[in-house]
Design a protein around this motif. Sequence first.
Motif, PDB file in Angstrom:
ATOM      1  N   ALA A  52     -24.089   2.599 -38.175  1.00 33.92           N
ATOM      2  CA  ALA A  52     -22.726   2.252 -38.568  1.00 33.92           C
ATOM      3  C   ALA A  52     -21.787   3.446 -38.402  1.00 33.92           C
ATOM      4  O   ALA A  52     -20.669   3.317 -37.891  1.00 33.92           O
ATOM      5  CB  ALA A  52     -22.719   1.770 -40.014  1.00 33.92           C
ATOM      6  N   LEU A  53     -22.250   4.625 -38.838  1.00 36.21           N
ATOM      7  CA  LEU A  53     -21.417   5.821 -38.697  1.00 36.21           C
ATOM      8  C   LEU A  53     -21.124   6.103 -37.225  1.00 36.21           C
ATOM      9  O   LEU A  53     -20.000   6.473 -36.863  1.00 36.21           O
ATOM     10  CB  LEU A  53     -22.115   7.035 -39.329  1.00 36.21           C
ATOM     11  CG  LEU A  53     -22.066   7.133 -40.849  1.00 36.21           C
ATOM     12  CD1 LEU A  53     -22.963   8.258 -41.338  1.00 36.21           C
ATOM     13  CD2 LEU A  53     -20.637   7.375 -41.318  1.00 36.21           C
ATOM     14  N   THR A  54     -22.149   5.928 -36.396  1.00 35.04           N
ATOM     15  CA  THR A  54     -21.952   6.172 -34.967  1.00 35.04           C
ATOM     16  C   THR A  54     -20.904   5.222 -34.398  1.00 35.04           C
ATOM     17  O   THR A  54     -19.989   5.650 -33.684  1.00 35.04           O
ATOM     18  CB  THR A  54     -23.285   5.988 -34.209  1.00 35.04           C
ATOM     19  OG1 THR A  54     -24.310   6.694 -34.905  1.00 35.04           O
ATOM     20  CG2 THR A  54     -23.183   6.516 -32.802  1.00 35.04           C
ATOM     21  N   VAL A  55     -21.047   3.945 -34.738  1.00 29.76           N
ATOM     22  CA  VAL A  55     -20.100   2.943 -34.231  1.00 29.76           C
ATOM     23  C   VAL A  55     -18.690   3.271 -34.722  1.00 29.76           C
ATOM     24  O   VAL A  55     -17.718   3.264 -33.957  1.00 29.76           O
ATOM     25  CB  VAL A  55     -20.521   1.526 -34.695  1.00 29.76           C
ATOM     26  CG1 VAL A  55     -19.428   0.513 -34.358  1.00 29.76           C
ATOM     27  CG2 VAL A  55     -21.834   1.140 -34.053  1.00 29.76           C
ATOM     28  N   LEU A  56     -18.607   3.608 -36.008  1.00 29.48           N
ATOM     29  CA  LEU A  56     -17.317   3.929 -36.604  1.00 29.48           C
ATOM     30  C   LEU A  56     -16.651   5.093 -35.873  1.00 29.48           C
ATOM     31  O   LEU A  56     -15.454   5.062 -35.562  1.00 29.48           O
ATOM     32  CB  LEU A  56     -17.543   4.291 -38.071  1.00 29.48           C
ATOM     33  CG  LEU A  56     -16.466   3.888 -39.046  1.00 29.48           C
ATOM     34  CD1 LEU A  56     -16.309   2.389 -39.061  1.00 29.48           C
ATOM     35  CD2 LEU A  56     -16.818   4.413 -40.433  1.00 29.48           C
ATOM     36  N   GLU A  57     -17.440   6.111 -35.581  1.00 27.01           N
ATOM     37  CA  GLU A  57     -16.861   7.265 -34.908  1.00 27.01           C
ATOM     38  C   GLU A  57     -16.449   6.922 -33.483  1.00 27.01           C
ATOM     39  O   GLU A  57     -15.388   7.343 -33.018  1.00 27.01           O
ATOM     40  CB  GLU A  57     -17.829   8.447 -34.893  1.00 27.01           C
ATOM     41  CG  GLU A  57     -17.107   9.720 -34.443  1.00 27.01           C
ATOM     42  CD  GLU A  57     -18.033  10.880 -34.136  1.00 27.01           C
ATOM     43  OE1 GLU A  57     -19.240  10.765 -34.422  1.00 27.01           O
ATOM     44  OE2 GLU A  57     -17.539  11.878 -33.594  1.00 27.01           O
ATOM     45  N   ALA A  58     -17.297   6.134 -32.805  1.00 24.60           N
ATOM     46  CA  ALA A  58     -16.958   5.743 -31.439  1.00 24.60           C
ATOM     47  C   ALA A  58     -15.628   4.983 -31.437  1.00 24.60           C
ATOM     48  O   ALA A  58     -14.756   5.221 -30.596  1.00 24.60           O
ATOM     49  CB  ALA A  58     -18.073   4.891 -30.849  1.00 24.60           C
ATOM     50  N   ILE A  59     -15.472   4.091 -32.433  1.00 25.77           N
ATOM     51  CA  ILE A  59     -14.226   3.329 -32.510  1.00 25.77           C
ATOM     52  C   ILE A  59     -13.053   4.264 -32.801  1.00 25.77           C
ATOM     53  O   ILE A  59     -12.000   4.209 -32.144  1.00 25.77           O
ATOM     54  CB  ILE A  59     -14.330   2.236 -33.595  1.00 25.77           C
ATOM     55  CG1 ILE A  59     -15.337   1.174 -33.145  1.00 25.77           C
ATOM     56  CG2 ILE A  59     -12.967   1.603 -33.865  1.00 25.77           C
ATOM     57  CD1 ILE A  59     -15.643   0.146 -34.207  1.00 25.77           C
ATOM     58  N   ALA A  60     -13.254   5.168 -33.789  1.00 20.11           N
ATOM     59  CA  ALA A  60     -12.173   6.092 -34.147  1.00 20.11           C
ATOM     60  C   ALA A  60     -11.745   6.913 -32.933  1.00 20.11           C
ATOM     61  O   ALA A  60     -10.551   7.088 -32.674  1.00 20.11           O
ATOM     62  CB  ALA A  60     -12.625   7.005 -35.279  1.00 20.11           C
ATOM     63  N   LEU A  61     -12.724   7.399 -32.187  1.00 16.36           N
ATOM     64  CA  LEU A  61     -12.395   8.215 -31.022  1.00 16.36           C
ATOM     65  C   LEU A  61     -11.725   7.375 -29.944  1.00 16.36           C
ATOM     66  O   LEU A  61     -10.770   7.818 -29.291  1.00 16.36           O
ATOM     67  CB  LEU A  61     -13.649   8.887 -30.474  1.00 16.36           C
ATOM     68  CG  LEU A  61     -14.220  10.022 -31.332  1.00 16.36           C
ATOM     69  CD1 LEU A  61     -15.513  10.559 -30.724  1.00 16.36           C
ATOM     70  CD2 LEU A  61     -13.218  11.153 -31.502  1.00 16.36           C
ATOM     71  N   ALA A  62     -12.227   6.143 -29.777  1.00 18.46           N
ATOM     72  CA  ALA A  62     -11.622   5.268 -28.770  1.00 18.46           C
ATOM     73  C   ALA A  62     -10.173   4.975 -29.144  1.00 18.46           C
ATOM     74  O   ALA A  62      -9.282   4.972 -28.283  1.00 18.46           O
ATOM     75  CB  ALA A  62     -12.424   3.978 -28.659  1.00 18.46           C
ATOM     76  N   VAL A  63      -9.930   4.766 -30.440  1.00 17.45           N
ATOM     77  CA  VAL A  63      -8.565   4.506 -30.895  1.00 17.45           C
ATOM     78  C   VAL A  63      -7.673   5.712 -30.602  1.00 17.45           C
ATOM     79  O   VAL A  63      -6.544   5.585 -30.122  1.00 17.45           O
ATOM     80  CB  VAL A  63      -8.555   4.162 -32.400  1.00 17.45           C
ATOM     81  CG1 VAL A  63      -7.132   4.212 -32.955  1.00 17.45           C
ATOM     82  CG2 VAL A  63      -9.181   2.800 -32.629  1.00 17.45           C
ATOM     83  N   VAL A  64      -8.216   6.911 -30.869  1.00 17.43           N
ATOM     84  CA  VAL A  64      -7.469   8.138 -30.554  1.00 17.43           C
ATOM     85  C   VAL A  64      -7.090   8.146 -29.077  1.00 17.43           C
ATOM     86  O   VAL A  64      -5.979   8.547 -28.705  1.00 17.43           O
ATOM     87  CB  VAL A  64      -8.305   9.386 -30.921  1.00 17.43           C
ATOM     88  CG1 VAL A  64      -7.709  10.641 -30.316  1.00 17.43           C
ATOM     89  CG2 VAL A  64      -8.426   9.526 -32.426  1.00 17.43           C
ATOM     90  N   GLY A  65      -8.012   7.670 -28.237  1.00  9.44           N
ATOM     91  CA  GLY A  65      -7.717   7.626 -26.812  1.00  9.44           C
ATOM     92  C   GLY A  65      -6.686   6.569 -26.473  1.00  9.44           C
ATOM     93  O   GLY A  65      -5.718   6.831 -25.768  1.00  9.44           O
ATOM     94  N   TRP A  66      -6.862   5.354 -27.019  1.00 11.78           N
ATOM     95  CA  TRP A  66      -5.971   4.245 -26.669  1.00 11.78           C
ATOM     96  C   TRP A  66      -4.551   4.471 -27.163  1.00 11.78           C
ATOM     97  O   TRP A  66      -3.593   4.102 -26.512  1.00 11.78           O
ATOM     98  CB  TRP A  66      -6.505   2.931 -27.252  1.00 11.78           C
ATOM     99  CG  TRP A  66      -7.714   2.433 -26.537  1.00 11.78           C
ATOM    100  CD1 TRP A  66      -7.994   2.596 -25.205  1.00 11.78           C
ATOM    101  CD2 TRP A  66      -8.807   1.709 -27.096  1.00 11.78           C
ATOM    102  NE1 TRP A  66      -9.184   2.031 -24.893  1.00 11.78           N
ATOM    103  CE2 TRP A  66      -9.727   1.464 -26.039  1.00 11.78           C
ATOM    104  CE3 TRP A  66      -9.113   1.218 -28.366  1.00 11.78           C
ATOM    105  CZ2 TRP A  66     -10.912   0.767 -26.216  1.00 11.78           C
ATOM    106  CZ3 TRP A  66     -10.290   0.530 -28.534  1.00 11.78           C
ATOM    107  CH2 TRP A  66     -11.188   0.306 -27.484  1.00 11.78           C
ATOM    108  N   THR A  67      -4.425   5.055 -28.352  1.00 11.15           N
ATOM    109  CA  THR A  67      -3.091   5.237 -28.910  1.00 11.15           C
ATOM    110  C   THR A  67      -2.345   6.377 -28.239  1.00 11.15           C
ATOM    111  O   THR A  67      -1.198   6.658 -28.581  1.00 11.15           O
ATOM    112  CB  THR A  67      -3.168   5.533 -30.405  1.00 11.15           C
ATOM    113  OG1 THR A  67      -4.066   6.627 -30.592  1.00 11.15           O
ATOM    114  CG2 THR A  67      -3.656   4.332 -31.190  1.00 11.15           C
TER     115      THR A  67
END
Lengths: 512, 510
Positions: free
Chosen positions: A207-222
């Motif tokens: 879960a932590l891994t997925v959460l971080e991947a999403i957070a980082l992806a969001v940083v990229g998309w935004t």
Amino acid sequence: VTRAAAARRLGPRTRLAIDVVGALGLVGTLVRYLSLSALAPVAVALGYGESPWPFLGAGAIAGAIGLALERIAARRPRRVGWREGSLVISLTWLLAAAYGGLPYVLAGVPGLDRPIDALFEGMSGFTTTGASLLLDFEALNHSMAMWRQLTQWLGGLGIIVLAFAILPRLHVGGRQLLESELPGPEINQLGDRVRQTVRRFWVLYVALTVLEAIALAVVGWTGLDDRMSPFDAIAHALTTIPTGGFSPESRSLEGFAAATHWVVIVFMFLAGMNFALLWGALLRGRIRALLRDDELQLYAVVLAAAAGLLVVELATEDLSGSDNPLRHGVFQAVALMTGTGFATVDFAGWPTLALMTIVALMFFGGAAGSTTGSVKLLRHVIVARSLKRELRLAVHPESVRAVRFNRSPVENDVVRAAIVFVLLYLGLFVAGTGIIALDASFDGPTLTALDAFSTAASTLGNVGPASGPAGPMASYESFSDVSTIVMSALMWLGRLEILPVLVLFTRTYWRR
Amino acid sequence: VSDARTRPGRRGRLGIELAGAIGVAGTLLMYLSVSAIVPAAIALGYGESPWPFLGATAIAAAVGRGLAQIGRGRETHVGFREGYLVVAVTWLLAAAFGALPYLLSGDAQLDRPLDALFEAMSGFTTTGASILTDIEGLDRSMAMWRQLTQWLGGMGIIVLALAVLPRLRVGGRQLLESELPGPEVEDFATRIRSTARRLWALYVGLTAALVVLLLAIGWSGLDEAMTPFHAFAHAFSTMPTGGFSPKARSIEAFGPATEWALTAFMIIAGINFALIWRATVRRQPRVAIRDEELRVYLLAAVLGSAILIAVLWKEDIAGHADAIRHGTFQAVSIMTTTGFASVDFSGWSTLPLMTLVALMFVGGSAISTAGSIKVVRHLLLARVLRREVRRSVHRELVEPIRLNGRVIDERTVRAAVSFILLYVGTFVIGSGVIALDTALQGPEMRPINVLAVTATTLGNVGPGLSPAGPMGSFESFSDVSTATMTVLMWLGRLELIPVFVLLSRRYWRR
């Protein structure tokens, strides 16, 4: 052991005290399961139109070896008990490292195509160290780069099993403090309770891994960080949560923006926390238990002190990273203390005090029950309190007060194990430093004394980068083969908390 | 042990007999104050001013008397618990006394109290770290006083190692059992007194032998630089493994004959004195040959020398012929925590520097004047770790730790292990303070230099690396670092625990 007792043990144990064949069989099973993991980079390779063959080859070889080992053991009754545990986990990690290195050799990755080098890189992956021999990161294709990241993530999964299920039974880890019962005489029949525990923390880990991947992806998309592609988001999440520190970028996280750095800081900090407490706080709302934890308090204090020191130094002097002292200081303190080993700046050129702070941090590690390496905070707490008790004993020789942790007394055996671990750790550190310095003076890069210290500390503590030629933006490739092997051994020893490997070299382990 | 319960009234609110302890320390200071008469005599002989020494004697005697007065009639209540305080205060008072002549002489190099205290602490702890920049500019009597502080410190250490620390469960008491059979019995004090007297005789005898040897080297023309003054001066700082030298460039100023003679006596000074006594006076050389600590001690010296010789030879730093001499001298000098230098090693490359810093953690034998961790503790630690690794396989294993075939009490083993951990902890904290302070106030230092300076003061060795190298000086450090290093020398000499317990509230309370 009396003769009668020895006679009762006849059978597969006639000459050896341990069931080597049975242990090999269990290792074979684990390797067979592990070989399936090569399918992930195969998928990546197919997606990017790269060659999947190195991974398929590695998977096939590992699968075949695993099956063969299982076959050998299948003919005999297995008697794998806890004593065989040391052999099983030591061999498993060694074979996992070899397996991790196979694709590099099969694909002929420049710099990693020699078996010793590939083993180092594989060991650095599965021990979640993050030390790398790579010089030319451009030569890695997407699938190979992702494989490097994946070895660390898989290593992290293994460490959770080690920390919560196996090491406490071998009287090694500090997690005897964890109140979970550890049943079952047979290592391959982990009790239901332990299985549940492990599964629970695996879920948290994923879960932590997925959460971080999403957070980082969001940083990229935004648009907060244009360089953070989905590939990079997944790649870095895979190495943050196991506190590994591999990066597909040759200059680690230097090229990414501030938002990425802060996200990674948060997740590195989380990865250094005790997963049991984290689980309790997140899912059961036991936040007070988390905040009152002695280990977490020390974690916060040490981190604040070290980060403060680095921030002040970066702010007052003109160094790499002085452009934003707060971010770089905090990042480096967290990255090195948790043994992740990411870098946002090339700290290899920092002055004395900053470098000494960094090397000192390598001896802390995070909490027990996390994926961090090194000594771990729990042991620091226990050793410090036992020394305090010794001083009290010097005044009141008759006093009998237990060492306490989180307000409850700690068993003397646990205290003893912690002290022995710290001393063994220091001994290995000194020996490793000596060999590396000796070898480098004959055949290798010019090292300063601190470089030798930091290289040994970084590999033994499963941190990753060191100073000098092994700095965060440099590579371990300049070391000779002797040093490379010694450092691989240090990573292996450090990851398995020393004793399970060390006992294999005693006669006592194999006999009686 | 049961003092606290049997005599509740006398101690008031404090848990210890403070006045009595101060009285004992005062009495010791009073005796010690007489020693400054020696340099006063030398001063008269060379036509220099004796007043700094006479003044120091007068002040120390007066202060000592005053303190003794405070504790009058209460000395008998001083038990083992007060021992920590007595030992710690005595060494502090001795250092202050040692500093008085420097201050009274008004020599510009040592006219600040902290600097004078550092130099004197370095003397009485037999460290050999010096804040002086122009040693040869000192009066001869003052130079001899420096040497004498080390020699007196060495005498103190023998009593400490023999009588006081074992009682406090700090030292390596197990080695004493050959000299002092049985548990702590009634006549412990008498026994200790006679043993101490014997070992003092040995200490004086060895010093005299070294003086004669050095004089012979000088007179026979083997080394023109070895004058009678220097023969005495260097003998005074070799036997206590001190390392002060009246020469600015330490032993580099002398020839090979002197260096080999000093190497031999440094090795002797690092051996267990009780063992030397048995081997020579009692004619039981076998006991010495079979002693495990001695074997490891010699092995470490050979190993350290070998690494240094190999590197010096390979890199041709000092010429092939001199590689053997300098390598051996430097390894022995640093390992025994003497700290003489036959060559300026602060410019050596990484490997030999790391070897030297590593040797700073070895030290000599228990019951020698050497400082640092000491070989016997390393030996015990190695055996404990071996046992614990085995025990992780067989949980039920109960295996005593043996030394020289004798079972060592678990409490002693535990004390040795705790000591090493405390030592490492103190070293780390000391390095941190010095690194922090030098980053703020200078001088600029590389990490290894910070570690070396800390290890050398905590281990009572003497020289560090630049700027505090063997031919350099500790004067460029700020007051904070100077004070820290003074404390480190004090801590290291008293084997940490007597000072650390004073910091706990529990010590002072009932």
